[in-house]
Design a protein around this motif. Structure first.
Motif, PDB file in Angstrom:
ATOM      1  N   SER A 155      10.328  19.962  11.414  1.00 58.55           N
ATOM      2  CA  SER A 155       9.819  21.044  12.252  1.00 58.55           C
ATOM      3  C   SER A 155       9.541  20.611  13.694  1.00 58.55           C
ATOM      4  N   SER A 156       9.294  19.313  13.932  1.00 63.31           N
ATOM      5  CA  SER A 156       8.925  18.887  15.285  1.00 63.31           C
ATOM      6  C   SER A 156       9.922  17.938  15.941  1.00 63.31           C
ATOM      7  N   PHE A 157      10.722  17.245  15.168  1.00 70.16           N
ATOM      8  CA  PHE A 157      11.658  16.230  15.638  1.00 70.16           C
ATOM      9  C   PHE A 157      10.964  15.133  16.444  1.00 70.16           C
ATOM     10  N   GLN A 158       9.706  14.849  16.091  1.00 68.83           N
ATOM     11  CA  GLN A 158       9.011  13.693  16.638  1.00 68.83           C
ATOM     12  C   GLN A 158       9.386  12.494  15.775  1.00 68.83           C
ATOM     13  N   ILE A 159       9.973  11.485  16.377  1.00 72.71           N
ATOM     14  CA  ILE A 159      10.540  10.359  15.633  1.00 72.71           C
ATOM     15  C   ILE A 159       9.490   9.618  14.818  1.00 72.71           C
ATOM     16  N   GLN A 160       8.253   9.647  15.250  1.00 74.30           N
ATOM     17  CA  GLN A 160       7.211   8.925  14.527  1.00 74.30           C
ATOM     18  C   GLN A 160       7.043   9.448  13.101  1.00 74.30           C
ATOM     19  N   TRP A 161       7.305  10.737  12.868  1.00 75.40           N
ATOM     20  CA  TRP A 161       7.225  11.268  11.508  1.00 75.40           C
ATOM     21  C   TRP A 161       8.270  10.615  10.605  1.00 75.40           C
ATOM     22  N   ALA A 162       9.448  10.347  11.116  1.00 78.41           N
ATOM     23  CA  ALA A 162      10.472   9.649  10.332  1.00 78.41           C
ATOM     24  C   ALA A 162      10.036   8.221  10.038  1.00 78.41           C
ATOM     25  N   ASN A 163       9.351   7.587  11.006  1.00 78.20           N
ATOM     26  CA  ASN A 163       8.827   6.239  10.769  1.00 78.20           C
ATOM     27  C   ASN A 163       7.745   6.246   9.701  1.00 78.20           C
ATOM     28  N   PHE A 164       6.850   7.235   9.761  1.00 78.48           N
ATOM     29  CA  PHE A 164       5.814   7.351   8.728  1.00 78.48           C
ATOM     30  C   PHE A 164       6.459   7.487   7.352  1.00 78.48           C
ATOM     31  N   SER A 165       7.462   8.332   7.284  1.00 76.20           N
ATOM     32  CA  SER A 165       8.145   8.554   6.014  1.00 76.20           C
ATOM     33  C   SER A 165       8.776   7.268   5.491  1.00 76.20           C
ATOM     34  N   SER A 166       9.368   6.490   6.369  1.00 70.93           N
ATOM     35  CA  SER A 166       9.985   5.223   5.950  1.00 70.93           C
ATOM     36  C   SER A 166       8.947   4.269   5.377  1.00 70.93           C
ATOM     37  N   TRP A 167       7.798   4.172   6.021  1.00 66.05           N
ATOM     38  CA  TRP A 167       6.752   3.281   5.529  1.00 66.05           C
ATOM     39  C   TRP A 167       6.169   3.775   4.203  1.00 66.05           C
ATOM     40  N   LEU A 168       5.992   5.071   4.071  1.00 63.88           N
ATOM     41  CA  LEU A 168       5.483   5.615   2.809  1.00 63.88           C
ATOM     42  C   LEU A 168       6.473   5.386   1.673  1.00 63.88           C
ATOM     43  N   LEU A 169       7.756   5.532   1.961  1.00 61.78           N
ATOM     44  CA  LEU A 169       8.773   5.235   0.945  1.00 61.78           C
ATOM     45  C   LEU A 169       8.752   3.770   0.552  1.00 61.78           C
ATOM     46  N   ALA A 170       8.600   2.885   1.526  1.00 63.64           N
ATOM     47  CA  ALA A 170       8.550   1.446   1.222  1.00 63.64           C
ATOM     48  C   ALA A 170       7.361   1.134   0.318  1.00 63.64           C
ATOM     49  N   GLY A 171       6.219   1.725   0.593  1.00 62.10           N
ATOM     50  CA  GLY A 171       5.054   1.507  -0.267  1.00 62.10           C
ATOM     51  C   GLY A 171       5.261   2.058  -1.665  1.00 62.10           C
ATOM     52  N   LEU A 207      11.163   6.840 -14.516  1.00 63.31           N
ATOM     53  CA  LEU A 207      10.703   5.923 -13.471  1.00 63.31           C
ATOM     54  C   LEU A 207      11.875   5.247 -12.764  1.00 63.31           C
ATOM     55  N   LEU A 208      12.893   4.881 -13.518  1.00 64.98           N
ATOM     56  CA  LEU A 208      14.073   4.252 -12.927  1.00 64.98           C
ATOM     57  C   LEU A 208      14.792   5.213 -11.981  1.00 64.98           C
ATOM     58  N   ALA A 209      14.954   6.464 -12.400  1.00 68.12           N
ATOM     59  CA  ALA A 209      15.586   7.460 -11.537  1.00 68.12           C
ATOM     60  C   ALA A 209      14.750   7.691 -10.280  1.00 68.12           C
ATOM     61  N   MET A 210      13.422   7.730 -10.434  1.00 70.58           N
ATOM     62  CA  MET A 210      12.542   7.879  -9.275  1.00 70.58           C
ATOM     63  C   MET A 210      12.747   6.723  -8.309  1.00 70.58           C
ATOM     64  N   TRP A 211      12.794   5.519  -8.834  1.00 68.62           N
ATOM     65  CA  TRP A 211      12.920   4.345  -7.982  1.00 68.62           C
ATOM     66  C   TRP A 211      14.283   4.317  -7.280  1.00 68.62           C
ATOM     67  N   ILE A 212      15.349   4.627  -8.018  1.00 67.30           N
ATOM     68  CA  ILE A 212      16.694   4.601  -7.433  1.00 67.30           C
ATOM     69  C   ILE A 212      16.819   5.661  -6.339  1.00 67.30           C
ATOM     70  N   LEU A 213      16.351   6.874  -6.610  1.00 71.11           N
ATOM     71  CA  LEU A 213      16.430   7.918  -5.585  1.00 71.11           C
ATOM     72  C   LEU A 213      15.526   7.608  -4.402  1.00 71.11           C
ATOM     73  N   GLY A 214      14.379   6.999  -4.663  1.00 71.20           N
ATOM     74  CA  GLY A 214      13.527   6.562  -3.556  1.00 71.20           C
ATOM     75  C   GLY A 214      14.195   5.491  -2.722  1.00 71.20           C
ATOM     76  N   PHE A 215      14.928   4.594  -3.366  1.00 71.78           N
ATOM     77  CA  PHE A 215      15.649   3.548  -2.643  1.00 71.78           C
ATOM     78  C   PHE A 215      16.774   4.147  -1.799  1.00 71.78           C
ATOM     79  N   ILE A 216      17.507   5.093  -2.377  1.00 69.51           N
ATOM     80  CA  ILE A 216      18.561   5.752  -1.608  1.00 69.51           C
ATOM     81  C   ILE A 216      17.950   6.511  -0.433  1.00 69.51           C
ATOM     82  N   SER A 217      16.807   7.139  -0.671  1.00 71.23           N
ATOM     83  CA  SER A 217      16.109   7.838   0.408  1.00 71.23           C
ATOM     84  C   SER A 217      15.678   6.865   1.504  1.00 71.23           C
ATOM     85  N   ALA A 218      15.224   5.682   1.107  1.00 68.30           N
ATOM     86  CA  ALA A 218      14.850   4.669   2.112  1.00 68.30           C
ATOM     87  C   ALA A 218      16.072   4.227   2.919  1.00 68.30           C
ATOM     88  N   LEU A 219      17.227   4.124   2.275  1.00 71.58           N
ATOM     89  CA  LEU A 219      18.443   3.787   3.007  1.00 71.58           C
ATOM     90  C   LEU A 219      18.828   4.895   3.984  1.00 71.58           C
TER      91      LEU A 219
END
Length: 143
Positions: free
Chosen positions: A40-56, A90-102
């Motif tokens: 909704s805002s195209f503020q790049i920091q939101w994409a960075n937040f999302s990347s860090w949350l996915l990594a965690g 759990l495996l599907a969650m992890w794999i899709l989360g990993f693809i999302s992180a990529l």
């Protein structure tokens, strides 16, 4: 009448496994909400937040996945089907989360809409895994 907990077809999670399972859902949900904010805002920091949350979510979810694998190997024949379904969710969650992180590792303007879809699916799978993991005991009325 008092409500008591009785064992159902599954036994409850080990307390450490329950703690590990508590993290992926809010982290993946936070990534999904950050993706909505970025869309909704195209503020790049939101994409960075999302990347860090996915990594965690992937880091802690990996330990929960490992624990589920060990539980699957150690489970008896009566619990094997439920433990296998729980492990594969759990495996599907992890794999899709990993693809999302990529996907999130690409340029911020190139991640939409794939990042949003992958985060949503990973969040739903994290919810299903948490639901399955925490439903080890059933409450019923005692006479």
């Amino acid at each position: 009448m008092a409500a008591i907990s009785v064992p159902g077809s599954a036994r409850p999670l080990h307390p450490l496994h329950a703690i590990l399972l508590a993290f992926p859902l809010p982290l993946f949900l936070g990534a999904l909400l950050s993706d909505f904010a970025y869309r909704s805002s195209f503020q790049i920091q939101w994409a960075n937040f999302s990347s860090w949350l996915l990594a965690g979510g992937l880091f802690i979810g990996g330990f929960a996945l490992l624990w589920a694998l060990i539980d699957l190997i150690r489970s008896g024949t009566a619990r094997r089907k439920r433990a296998a379904i729980y492990f594969f969710v759990l495996l599907a969650m992890w794999i899709l989360g990993f693809i999302s992180a990529l996907v999130h590792s690409k340029d911020a303007f190139a991640i939409m809409p794939e990042a949003l879809y992958l985060s949503a699916i990973a969040t739903i799978l994290a919810l299903v895994a948490a639901w399955m993991g925490y439903s080890g005991y059933q409450s019923r009325e005692a006479a």
